[in-house]
Design a protein around this motif. Sequence first.
Motif, short mmCIF file in Angstrom:
data_model
loop_
_atom_site.label_atom_id
_atom_site.label_comp_id
_atom_site.label_asym_id
_atom_site.label_seq_id
_atom_site.Cartn_x
_atom_site.Cartn_y
_atom_site.Cartn_z
N THR A 35 2.84 -1.74 -2.74
CA THR A 35 3.19 -1.35 -1.38
C THR A 35 1.97 -1.40 -0.49
N GLY A 36 2.19 -1.57 0.79
CA GLY A 36 1.11 -1.57 1.75
C GLY A 36 1.62 -2.01 3.11
N SER A 37 0.98 -1.51 4.16
CA SER A 37 1.43 -1.82 5.52
C SER A 37 0.82 -3.13 6.00
N VAL A 38 1.48 -4.21 5.74
CA VAL A 38 1.08 -5.51 6.29
C VAL A 38 2.17 -5.91 7.27
N LYS B 179 -2.54 18.65 3.29
CA LYS B 179 -1.88 17.46 3.79
C LYS B 179 -2.74 16.25 3.44
N PHE B 180 -2.10 15.15 3.13
CA PHE B 180 -2.84 13.91 2.86
C PHE B 180 -1.92 12.73 3.02
N GLY B 181 -2.51 11.56 3.10
CA GLY B 181 -1.71 10.35 3.23
C GLY B 181 -1.66 9.58 1.93
N LEU B 182 -0.49 9.03 1.61
CA LEU B 182 -0.40 8.03 0.56
C LEU B 182 -0.59 6.69 1.25
N GLY B 183 -1.74 6.09 1.03
CA GLY B 183 -2.10 4.86 1.74
C GLY B 183 -3.11 5.15 2.83
N TYR C 253 -5.03 -3.04 2.89
CA TYR C 253 -5.08 -2.63 1.49
C TYR C 253 -3.68 -2.39 0.93
N ARG C 254 -3.56 -2.56 -0.37
CA ARG C 254 -2.36 -2.08 -1.05
C ARG C 254 -2.48 -0.56 -1.19
N PHE C 255 -1.39 0.13 -0.94
CA PHE C 255 -1.41 1.58 -1.01
C PHE C 255 -1.04 2.09 -2.40
N ALA C 256 -0.17 1.37 -3.09
CA ALA C 256 0.18 1.70 -4.47
C ALA C 256 0.31 0.39 -5.23
N GLN C 257 -0.16 0.40 -6.46
CA GLN C 257 -0.11 -0.80 -7.29
C GLN C 257 0.33 -0.37 -8.69
N ILE C 258 1.58 -0.67 -9.00
CA ILE C 258 2.17 -0.27 -10.27
C ILE C 258 2.63 -1.52 -11.02
#
Length: 291
Positions: free
Chosen positions: A180-183, A125-129, A160-165
Amino acid sequence: MKNLKKYLLASLVSLSIISCSEDGIPVANDVTLEFNNTFGTTTIVLGDATSAEATTNTSTEGQVHHFEELKYVISNIRLVNAEGVEFPYNTQNLDEGATIIDQSKEATLKYVLNDIPTANYTQIKFGLGIKEALNTLDEELFPSFYNADLSIHWFWATGYRFAQIEGFYGVDNAPLAIHTGSVLGGDPDDESTWNNADVHARNAYRDITLDLSTDAMVGENSPTITIKADFNKVLSGINTITLETPTEGYTAGTFATKHVSPNVMVEYVDNMAGNGDTDIKGMFSIESVEN
């Protein structure tokens, strides 16, 4: 001298007891996570707008696209053994338990988990972000992670940004950017309460659960678990997304294309990492386990 020899002998015996179990198997060993970022079965090659080498992909809506930059954060890693017991790997410490996968840097595609207890592991198990409690730009608390890549900071927000494409799509190579990111802040159901940060995402953190194709046997072995991330699903996952010219007020290539509200950004997040309900894998799968 005699006492010194006795002391050294006792120390060596103690060390052997600590480092090995009764049958000679180490009580812990390393596990390597290797990430293979793909479009379908093809490993992604990055490239600029006119690159002939970049790996291209066609979405279910027929949009051809390729990437110039591809980064994402993995944290909150847990291994689950055959008895269903979870081993959390430095889940409260971003310096020791989180990493940035960067397709342009080969060294980042492998992440070594140290001192994993001897067991047969059946699940990861792991988190994206980054989960909410740790998602702050805190250089004093986690200096190594903070400074690992300053480009993934929301400089004008809290975390932080969780994904940067970044990349290009269509016949005219229009720029695309999916960040993406939780702001968070305000009421997610009331657009009038959103501030500048809120239009990028609501809660973008997702937990991933993957069953291993073969048990990862930690002890005498130091397994490698290869995890595939299929970026075809960014546009063609549980949500079908069509890239469009950004709405008024957004510059093409500045943030995610087709970016009009937090709800739209969550469509990208759910495609990449699942919705946490009916989909807990997103674009991730186990490619292999080598013991």
